[in-house]
Design an enzyme around this catalytic site. Structure first.
Site, PDB file in Angstrom:
ATOM      1  N   THR A 103       0.701  -0.919   0.046  1.00  0.00           N
ATOM      2  CA  THR A 103      -0.241  -0.155  -0.081  1.00  0.00           C
ATOM      3  C   THR A 103       1.298   1.390   0.599  1.00  0.00           C
ATOM      4  O   THR A 103       1.791   1.291   0.500  1.00  0.00           O
ATOM      5  CB  THR A 103      -0.962   0.268   1.298  1.00  0.00           C
ATOM      6  OG1 THR A 103      -1.434  -0.782   1.297  1.00  0.00           O
ATOM      7  CG2 THR A 103      -1.447   1.391   1.520  1.00  0.00           C
ATOM      8  N   LYS A 180      -7.747   0.918  -2.338  1.00  0.00           N
ATOM      9  CA  LYS A 180      -6.827   0.809  -0.695  1.00  0.00           C
ATOM     10  C   LYS A 180      -7.095   1.346   0.018  1.00  0.00           C
ATOM     11  O   LYS A 180      -7.816   1.031   1.349  1.00  0.00           O
ATOM     12  CB  LYS A 180      -5.516   0.550  -1.070  1.00  0.00           C
ATOM     13  CG  LYS A 180      -5.181  -0.336   0.375  1.00  0.00           C
ATOM     14  CD  LYS A 180      -5.765  -2.027   0.616  1.00  0.00           C
ATOM     15  CE  LYS A 180      -5.063  -2.489   1.857  1.00  0.00           C
ATOM     16  NZ  LYS A 180      -4.118  -2.730   2.305  1.00  0.00           N
TER      17      LYS A 180
END
Length: 282
Positions: A103, A180
């Site tokens: 991420t 995300k």
């Protein structure tokens, strides 16, 4: 066709809490995993799982057929994997793709994608995941992809090996990271509210398990409620710090692009207090 796909060698960098079980599921699906991790303590376990472990990133780039998954902690590690001394580019790979499953913030991911394409013959797509360590072990992760659509679609067999659901968000690599952050922002807000609700119940000596049983069949239901036994065990040393990093990244994106997200801001400052966990050292 199927036999060809199943014999492919896929590079996998970052065999930590999430990466290791993901690589195990790729192996179970029939792919040959070319593994690398900076922490050599994982090598014995990885070899026992059937991975072909190599000592350098250059070897990963040389041996992988078409794709190399990077599942390292952050942007600095991702840059080091690709551009660092002894990194993937030292092999001068051609017609291969780095699948970044870490991420990162969206703008950074877009800049990274451009830099990779400008400085090498590598291609880069993004495939952030959600589902935590339990999802990685079960092979039920949600996978949020973005990048060149033809490449993303051609890698579906890899995604099917490690997840239950794959989503596509367009050509910009950073779009995967936006999805995300959206998911994790809602997760963080929800964790705060569940913890706060249970705190009120505890004050009145209501049994926590029975409150959770109520929520699971009522309007207060959520993934957090249904997985509270796992979520409540998260600490600064595990998923809680990773989530906080994402909430802060979401806050920064909001400031940068003038998108007001007050609940995210409050959740990021209250997360450890709400969960009753010791905060990470500054």
């Amino acid at each position: 066709m199927e036999e060809h796909i199943m014999s492919k060698k896929i590079g996998f960098i970052g065999l930590g809490t999430m990466g290791f079980p993901m690589a195990v599921n790729l192996k179970k699906a029939g792919f040959e995993v070319i593994g690398y991790d900076a922490y050599k303590g994982v090598y014995e376990k990885a070899a026992a799982a059937g991975f072909t472990m190599v000592e350098t990133l250059k070897e990963v780039a040389e041996q992988a057929d078409e794709a190399i998954i990077s599942m390292v902690r952050d942007h600095a590690q991702t840059v080091d994997v690709i551009f660092g001394e002894g990194g993937l580019l030292t092999a001068q790979p051609k017609n291969k793709t780095v699948i970044v499953m870490s991420t990162l913030d969206p703008d950074t991911m877009n800049e990274l994608g451009k830099e990779v394409e400008e400085k090498s013959d590598l291609r880069l797509i993004s495939a952030a995941v959600s589902g935590g360590a339990s999802g990685a072990q079960a092979g039920t992760l949600s996978i949020m992809t973005s990048g060149a659509e033809t490449i993303v679609k051609s890698f579906q067999p890899y995604f099917d090996a490690i997840g239950s659901n794959t989503f596509y968000y367009g050509a910009e690599p950073g779009n995967s990271q936006v999805a995300k952050l959206v998911n994790n922002m809602i997760l963080g807000v929800n964790m705060n509210t569940v913890a706060e609700g249970l705190k009120l119940g505890k004050h009145y000596n209501l049994p926590e398990e029975e409150i959770l049983n109520l929520l699971k069949v009522s309007t207060g239901d959520s993934w957090v409620v249904r997985n509270w036994s796992d979520v409540s065990e998260w600490t600064a040393a595990t998923a809680l710090s990773v989530l906080l990093k994402d909430l802060i990244a979401t806050y920064n994106q909001g400031i940068k692009h003038n998108v007001s997200m007050p609940f995210n801001a409050l959740s990021s400052t209250q997360l450890f207090d709400s969960m009753g966990k010791e905060k990470p050292k500054a």
